[in-house]
Design a protein around this motif. Sequence first.
Motif, PDB file in Angstrom:
ATOM      1  N   ASP A   1       0.944  -4.102  -9.142  1.00  0.00           N
ATOM      2  CA  ASP A   1       0.791  -4.486  -7.742  1.00  0.00           C
ATOM      3  C   ASP A   1       1.257  -5.936  -7.621  1.00  0.00           C
ATOM      4  O   ASP A   1       0.574  -6.861  -8.044  1.00  0.00           O
TER       5      ASP A   1
ATOM      6  N   ASN B   1       0.937   3.551  -3.218  1.00  0.00           N
ATOM      7  CA  ASN B   1       0.376   4.894  -2.989  1.00  0.00           C
ATOM      8  C   ASN B   1       1.420   5.971  -3.265  1.00  0.00           C
ATOM      9  O   ASN B   1       1.091   7.065  -3.743  1.00  0.00           O
TER      10      ASN B   1
ATOM     11  N   THR C   1       0.836  -1.209   0.000  1.00  0.00           N
ATOM     12  CA  THR C   1       0.000   0.000   0.000  1.00  0.00           C
ATOM     13  C   THR C   1       0.865   1.250   0.000  1.00  0.00           C
ATOM     14  O   THR C   1       0.640   2.182  -0.773  1.00  0.00           O
ATOM     15  N   GLU C   2       1.881   1.279   0.860  1.00  0.00           N
ATOM     16  CA  GLU C   2       2.761   2.445   0.911  1.00  0.00           C
ATOM     17  C   GLU C   2       3.539   2.599  -0.391  1.00  0.00           C
ATOM     18  O   GLU C   2       3.657   3.704  -0.931  1.00  0.00           O
TER      19      GLU C   2
ATOM     20  N   TYR D   1      -6.641  -4.248  -5.556  1.00  0.00           N
ATOM     21  CA  TYR D   1      -6.716  -4.205  -4.092  1.00  0.00           C
ATOM     22  C   TYR D   1      -7.414  -2.914  -3.647  1.00  0.00           C
ATOM     23  O   TYR D   1      -7.185  -1.846  -4.233  1.00  0.00           O
TER      24      TYR D   1
ATOM     25  N   ASN E   1      -8.904   2.950  -3.887  1.00  0.00           N
ATOM     26  CA  ASN E   1      -9.233   4.167  -3.136  1.00  0.00           C
ATOM     27  C   ASN E   1      -8.226   5.285  -3.382  1.00  0.00           C
ATOM     28  O   ASN E   1      -8.582   6.473  -3.377  1.00  0.00           O
ATOM     29  N   ALA E   2      -6.976   4.906  -3.600  1.00  0.00           N
ATOM     30  CA  ALA E   2      -5.964   5.919  -3.913  1.00  0.00           C
ATOM     31  C   ALA E   2      -6.287   6.599  -5.246  1.00  0.00           C
ATOM     32  O   ALA E   2      -6.208   7.831  -5.366  1.00  0.00           O
TER      33      ALA E   2
ATOM     34  N   ASN F   1      -7.098  -0.678  -1.305  1.00  0.00           N
ATOM     35  CA  ASN F   1      -6.304   0.509  -1.002  1.00  0.00           C
ATOM     36  C   ASN F   1      -5.792   1.199  -2.260  1.00  0.00           C
ATOM     37  O   ASN F   1      -5.561   2.410  -2.264  1.00  0.00           O
TER      38      ASN F   1
END
Length: 427
Positions: free
Chosen positions: A236, A135, A131-132, A156, A161-162, A158
């Motif tokens: 990803d 993002n 995620t980090e 995924y 949503n980013a 996250n």
Amino acid sequence: MSNRRSFLKKSAVLGMGAFGADSIFSQLHAKSFESAEKLWNPAGDNEQYWSVIQDAYTASKSEILILNNGGVSPSPLAVQKALDVYNKTAAQGPSYYMWRVMDKGREPLRQRLATLGGCDPEEIAINRNATEALNTIIFGLPLQKGDEVIGTKFDYPNMMNAWRQRQLRDGIVYKQLSFDFPIENDDEIVKAYEEAITPQTKIIHITHIVNWVGQIMPVKKISQMARRRGIEVIVDGAHSFALLDFKIPDLECDYFGTSLHKFLSAPVGSGMMWIKKDKIAKIWPLVCNHEPTSADIRKFETLGTRSFCIEQAIGEAINFQEGIGTKRKQERVHYLKKYWAEKALQIPGVKIHTSLKPEYSCAIAGVSIEGLKPTELDSKLFNDFKIHTVGISYESVQCVRVTPHVYTKLSDLDRFVGALEKIAKKV
């Protein structure tokens, strides 16, 4: 004298890290792995070999059968002990041991991660999870209002949503494809991405292994198609790195992020980002840096105070990975998935939601029992049989996700299949 020996051993671990001759992996597992290698038969039964690997994980002896390794995997004993050593040492003086001793281990770790990923160390940043990593890329890209990004409804959360946040904040256009998995046709998937492209498309976001059902996406083919159209590709790799036998540059993508606490079995809260060297300068760091437009990959590591102990223990996970070999690991984990899934298919009312072909799936498979919701099946598996999975009810995916790892025994999978059979008979 005993305390002096303990101090010297600890100093050796801290001084040389995981990549010295006296690594914790060498102390605990090297001899047993060497002996196990003599048992390996390329054409035959290798359960004796795998029993050595299983014994190196304390989780293999747990009363709870963990079949959600796709969420987060337990670490082998060498990684646990390394983390313990680093934590206990840091506790004696964090500002000294973390900043003046452990911090010096980041460059050797970067080198070894790059070797594992088959890439240039100057393209690798070490962080805390996929995620980090992703993002950082998503928010760091210099996209403008009207620029289009193509992803899917099965990426995924996250990451989705980013992109939605960038849509709200910057006015980009976020388009999501939908697929009816499993799909055993790469061209069908590539065509879907290609048909969604417009002159405004700047980015394609691909999940290498779809976390919901385990579909392996044809990343290289999509990347090649995208390059011909002048479009960049983000991958990803949370579920693929250290599981599938590939080198990151072979994917022909531009950006890649992964978690290391899944199939590498590194400590929880460890991750990695890869950015193609000529793309680094244009990506803004997610956390501030004094040279945000620098072409130095280290600008993405100014995270402030974090656990250097977790970071350094990644090294022992790499030792463990290399002790097995990624190709062998991929073949074993796919075998474990296929072992239980083929047996489960013989049970009336049971459905498998994932391809069993190795080119389209590896560790993850979805299973359902007619007449039960995924959450109901998940609860019954745990409450009645102490088997931990995860129920998924999302879009067209209605199943329980099952993910074994190298420490999973065939007898564990027999136990799981037996549980499915008992539950199915009562529905």
